[in-house]
Design a protein around this motif. Structure first.
Motif, mmCIF file in Angstrom:
data_model
loop_
_atom_site.group_PDB
_atom_site.id
_atom_site.type_symbol
_atom_site.label_atom_id
_atom_site.label_comp_id
_atom_site.label_asym_id
_atom_site.label_seq_id
_atom_site.Cartn_x
_atom_site.Cartn_y
_atom_site.Cartn_z
ATOM 1 N N THR A 1 -9.979 16.478 -4.158
ATOM 2 C CA THR A 1 -11.109 15.007 -3.983
ATOM 3 C C THR A 1 -10.567 14.075 -4.483
ATOM 4 O O THR A 1 -10.307 14.139 -5.911
ATOM 5 N N GLY A 2 -10.946 12.766 -3.922
ATOM 6 C CA GLY A 2 -10.691 11.723 -4.398
ATOM 7 C C GLY A 2 -11.501 10.916 -5.666
ATOM 8 O O GLY A 2 -12.535 11.773 -6.397
ATOM 9 N N GLY A 3 -11.505 10.160 -5.949
ATOM 10 C CA GLY A 3 -12.251 9.454 -6.839
ATOM 11 C C GLY A 3 -12.324 7.771 -6.411
ATOM 12 O O GLY A 3 -12.175 7.195 -5.180
ATOM 13 N N LEU A 4 -13.776 7.542 -6.576
ATOM 14 C CA LEU A 4 -14.248 6.371 -6.987
ATOM 15 C C LEU A 4 -14.275 5.288 -8.274
ATOM 16 O O LEU A 4 -14.486 5.539 -9.053
ATOM 17 N N ASN A 5 -13.266 4.360 -8.077
ATOM 18 C CA ASN A 5 -13.566 3.086 -9.120
ATOM 19 C C ASN A 5 -14.182 2.798 -10.011
ATOM 20 O O ASN A 5 -15.284 2.671 -9.264
ATOM 21 N N VAL A 6 -14.949 2.728 -10.777
ATOM 22 C CA VAL A 6 -15.942 2.613 -11.952
ATOM 23 C C VAL A 6 -16.159 0.887 -11.906
ATOM 24 O O VAL A 6 -16.843 0.963 -12.200
ATOM 25 N N ARG A 7 -15.046 0.276 -11.137
ATOM 26 C CA ARG A 7 -15.344 -1.463 -11.091
ATOM 27 C C ARG A 7 -16.061 -1.345 -9.783
ATOM 28 O O ARG A 7 -16.901 -2.462 -8.972
ATOM 29 N N ASP A 8 -16.116 -0.396 -9.063
ATOM 30 C CA ASP A 8 -17.048 -0.112 -7.847
ATOM 31 C C ASP A 8 -18.887 -0.729 -7.993
ATOM 32 O O ASP A 8 -19.059 -0.228 -8.620
ATOM 33 N N ALA A 9 -19.221 -1.589 -7.120
ATOM 34 C CA ALA A 9 -20.403 -1.189 -6.944
ATOM 35 C C ALA A 9 -21.308 -0.392 -6.729
ATOM 36 O O ALA A 9 -22.571 -0.736 -7.454
ATOM 37 N N ALA A 10 -20.901 0.743 -6.537
ATOM 38 C CA ALA A 10 -22.031 1.263 -6.814
ATOM 39 C C ALA A 10 -22.448 2.156 -8.064
ATOM 40 O O ALA A 10 -23.517 2.393 -8.446
ATOM 41 N N TYR A 11 -21.667 1.750 -9.361
ATOM 42 C CA TYR A 11 -21.531 2.065 -10.119
ATOM 43 C C TYR A 11 -22.496 0.820 -11.238
ATOM 44 O O TYR A 11 -23.107 0.852 -11.832
#
Length: 233
Positions: A193-203
């Motif tokens: 599995t990969g990861g989504l940066n916590v700076r992404d707008a999804a957060y």
């Protein structure tokens, strides 16, 4: 970078109890003897193979070995898989005998709870445990995808959070737990599995920025990093 360890794990105060954040990506709620993992994505390799994208076929065995190690380390009374345990809704039917035996061994003598996710909305077939859409345990709600209008303590997965930290001209990117002390988003536990940066707008809107910490996973410890130290991709 703040570093506070309890053995190999980092101890935080969450919902008026101690939670150990393990560098393997599992969280252990000590008062309730509750071990939580998220987004294992078992049988991702076989799912890709059905589309003629061939990955090494060892993801399920490797991920279950990691889960077995966490069960042996903490000896929980309950294990919660917080959604997307399986990469697709038929993945549990593709488990081989060794994988099923491994899950039965992990579940032996304890409760195993499968929270359904967007990848695996149906209860898994042929494995021990109970399947639920969400779980209320003590003061905390456990679900796969965070509810933005949730005001109480909530543990979720789905986003596969990771954080990127720049220091002295170098940057390091690691999977992480993401939390403001009320909401806790788990890292993915699966090996593919990969990861989504916590700076992404999804957060956006999920956390109180003044209390946010990214608990970055190191090789043998977890590091708490405040928002000012984090950068986007």
């Amino acid at each position: 970078m703040e570093q506070v360890t309890a053995g190999e794990a980092l101890a935080i105060d969450y919902a008026e109890s101690e939670v150990l954040l393990d560098p393997a990506g599992a969280a252990y709620f000590t008062d309730d003897r509750l071990l939580v993992v998220s987004d294992m994505h078992l049988e991702k390799g076989s799912s890709f193979a059905r589309r003629r994208v061939f990955l090494p076929p060892y993801d399920t065995a490797a991920t279950l070995a990691r889960l077995a190690a966490m069960a042996a380390k903490y000896d929980p009374s309950t294990i919660v898989s917080l959604g997307d345990a399986f990469h697709d809704d038929e993945a549990s039917e593709r488990l081989g005998d060794d994988a099923i035996a491994a899950i039965r061994a992990i579940a032996s003598g304890r409760d195993l709870v499968w929270v359904t996710g967007n990848h695996d909305p149906s209860p898994p077939e042929g494995v021990p445990g109970v399947s639920v859409e969400m779980l209320a345990f003590g003061q905390t709600i456990f679900r796969h995808i965070a509810e933005r209008d949730e005001t109480g303590h909530e543990v979720s997965g789905h986003l596969h959070p990771c954080a990127r930290l720049a220091r002295e001209g170098r940057a390091v990117r690691r999977a992480c737990f993401a939390s403001d002390g009320v909401r806790l988003v788990m890292p993915s536990f699966g090996v593919f599995t990969g990861g989504l940066n916590v700076r992404d707008a999804a957060y956006d809107g999920l956390f109180d920025a003044s209390r946010f910490r990214a608990y970055m996973l190191g090789t043998d410890r977890v590091y708490a990093v405040g928002p000012k130290g984090l950068i986007g991709d």
